[in-house]
Motif scaffolding. Structure first.
Motif, PDB file in Angstrom:
ATOM      1  N   UNK A 135       0.810  -1.222   0.000  1.00 31.95           N
ATOM      2  CA  UNK A 135       0.000   0.000   0.000  1.00 31.95           C
ATOM      3  C   UNK A 135       0.850   1.282   0.000  1.00 31.95           C
ATOM      4  N   UNK A 136       2.131   1.179   0.327  1.00 29.11           N
ATOM      5  CA  UNK A 136       2.991   2.365   0.347  1.00 29.11           C
ATOM      6  C   UNK A 136       3.552   2.722  -1.037  1.00 29.11           C
ATOM      7  N   UNK A 137       3.446   1.806  -1.967  1.00 27.21           N
ATOM      8  CA  UNK A 137       3.976   2.057  -3.321  1.00 27.21           C
ATOM      9  C   UNK A 137       2.945   2.858  -4.120  1.00 27.21           C
ATOM     10  N   UNK A 138       3.351   4.038  -4.559  1.00 34.21           N
ATOM     11  CA  UNK A 138       2.465   4.908  -5.338  1.00 34.21           C
ATOM     12  C   UNK A 138       2.591   4.678  -6.840  1.00 34.21           C
ATOM     13  N   UNK A 139       3.815   4.345  -7.279  1.00 33.37           N
ATOM     14  CA  UNK A 139       4.032   4.051  -8.697  1.00 33.37           C
ATOM     15  C   UNK A 139       5.194   3.076  -8.812  1.00 33.37           C
ATOM     16  N   UNK A 140       5.206   2.351  -9.900  1.00 36.41           N
ATOM     17  CA  UNK A 140       6.265   1.369 -10.120  1.00 36.41           C
ATOM     18  C   UNK A 140       7.221   1.923 -11.165  1.00 36.41           C
ATOM     19  N   UNK A 141       8.467   2.100 -10.744  1.00 36.59           N
ATOM     20  CA  UNK A 141       9.491   2.549 -11.689  1.00 36.59           C
ATOM     21  C   UNK A 141      10.610   1.510 -11.708  1.00 36.59           C
ATOM     22  N   UNK A 142      11.631   1.759 -12.485  1.00 35.14           N
ATOM     23  CA  UNK A 142      12.725   0.810 -12.629  1.00 35.14           C
ATOM     24  C   UNK A 142      13.437   0.498 -11.335  1.00 35.14           C
ATOM     25  N   UNK A 143      13.678   1.518 -10.511  1.00 34.81           N
ATOM     26  CA  UNK A 143      14.367   1.296  -9.231  1.00 34.81           C
ATOM     27  C   UNK A 143      13.530   0.434  -8.293  1.00 34.81           C
ATOM     28  N   UNK A 144      12.239   0.708  -8.234  1.00 31.37           N
ATOM     29  CA  UNK A 144      11.350  -0.079  -7.371  1.00 31.37           C
ATOM     30  C   UNK A 144      11.266  -1.521  -7.857  1.00 31.37           C
ATOM     31  N   UNK A 145      11.188  -1.699  -9.167  1.00 30.20           N
ATOM     32  CA  UNK A 145      11.118  -3.046  -9.719  1.00 30.20           C
ATOM     33  C   UNK A 145      12.413  -3.806  -9.455  1.00 30.20           C
ATOM     34  N   UNK A 146      13.560  -3.136  -9.611  1.00 33.00           N
ATOM     35  CA  UNK A 146      14.837  -3.801  -9.343  1.00 33.00           C
ATOM     36  C   UNK A 146      14.933  -4.226  -7.883  1.00 33.00           C
ATOM     37  N   UNK A 147      14.531  -3.348  -6.977  1.00 36.89           N
ATOM     38  CA  UNK A 147      14.564  -3.692  -5.552  1.00 36.89           C
ATOM     39  C   UNK A 147      13.640  -4.883  -5.267  1.00 36.89           C
ATOM     40  N   UNK A 148      12.479  -4.890  -5.883  1.00 37.12           N
ATOM     41  CA  UNK A 148      11.544  -6.001  -5.677  1.00 37.12           C
ATOM     42  C   UNK A 148      12.101  -7.294  -6.268  1.00 37.12           C
ATOM     43  N   UNK A 149      12.757  -7.217  -7.426  1.00 30.69           N
ATOM     44  CA  UNK A 149      13.364  -8.405  -8.024  1.00 30.69           C
ATOM     45  C   UNK A 149      14.452  -8.996  -7.126  1.00 30.69           C
ATOM     46  N   UNK A 150      15.220  -8.122  -6.484  1.00 33.12           N
ATOM     47  CA  UNK A 150      16.281  -8.605  -5.597  1.00 33.12           C
ATOM     48  C   UNK A 150      15.723  -9.343  -4.374  1.00 33.12           C
ATOM     49  N   UNK A 151      14.455  -9.105  -4.062  1.00 29.11           N
ATOM     50  CA  UNK A 151      13.819  -9.770  -2.922  1.00 29.11           C
ATOM     51  C   UNK A 151      13.089 -11.055  -3.318  1.00 29.11           C
ATOM     52  N   UNK A 152      12.974 -11.310  -4.620  1.00 26.26           N
ATOM     53  CA  UNK A 152      12.228 -12.483  -5.100  1.00 26.26           C
ATOM     54  C   UNK A 152      12.992 -13.769  -4.796  1.00 26.26           C
ATOM     55  N   UNK A 153      12.275 -14.745  -4.272  1.00 23.90           N
ATOM     56  CA  UNK A 153      12.808 -16.090  -4.026  1.00 23.90           C
ATOM     57  C   UNK A 153      11.658 -17.060  -4.272  1.00 23.90           C
ATOM     58  N   UNK A 154      11.875 -18.045  -5.128  1.00 27.15           N
ATOM     59  CA  UNK A 154      10.836 -19.052  -5.355  1.00 27.15           C
ATOM     60  C   UNK A 154      11.441 -20.306  -5.971  1.00 27.15           C
ATOM     61  N   UNK A 155      10.694 -21.404  -5.862  1.00 33.60           N
ATOM     62  CA  UNK A 155      11.088 -22.647  -6.518  1.00 33.60           C
ATOM     63  C   UNK A 155      10.539 -22.602  -7.930  1.00 33.60           C
ATOM     64  N   UNK A 156      11.426 -22.471  -8.896  1.00 33.16           N
ATOM     65  CA  UNK A 156      11.026 -22.372 -10.288  1.00 33.16           C
ATOM     66  C   UNK A 156      11.243 -23.664 -11.038  1.00 33.16           C
TER      67      UNK A 156
END
Length: 123
Positions: A91-112
């Motif tokens: 809810x704190x994210x107002x818009x998605x930009x490249x920096x926000x997406x990169x930070x979110x990608x660095x937090x991604x962990x899953x069994x692929x």
């Protein structure tokens, strides 16, 4: 850098079963499905030798082998989807930009499909 460990997994089994379940693009079993997009481009075939009578088909049961990169591409799409979903759900994210997406990608962990998928900012 993408890190993964190749091992049998539920994710890979799901990927493989969806791949096997795709309908053939060979149409009548011999000729490519003639479906076209809105601009008249063939959806399931390509003319690789300028012989329009015998185009080569794409998709399941086709004449082209699957790329060795297909499973990694599958995981890459899921990684981006996980990152975007995390941003959309915050809810704190107002818009998605490249920096926000990169930070979110660095937090991604899953069994692929290729195993455990995670990202690092280190080369």
């Amino acid at each position: 850098a993408i890190t993964n460990s190749i091992a049998p997994s539920v994710a890979y089994d799901g990927y493989a079963s969806r791949k096997r379940a795709r309908p053939s693009t060979l149409g009548d079993g011999t000729n490519c499905d003639p479906a076209e997009d809105d601009e008249g481009h063939k959806l399931w075939s390509v003319d690789t030798d300028e012989d329009t009578i015998a185009p080569r088909c794409f998709g399941a049961n086709n004449q082209f082998p699957e790329s060795v990169y297909a499973s990694r591409a599958y995981d890459a799409v899921y990684a981006v989807a996980h990152a975007v979903q995390a941003l959309v759900d915050d809810p704190l994210v107002q818009r998605i930009d490249g920096d926000a997406l990169m930070a979110a990608l660095l937090a991604v962990r899953f069994d692929g499909v290729t195993g455990k998928v995670s990202f690092s900012s280190e080369p």
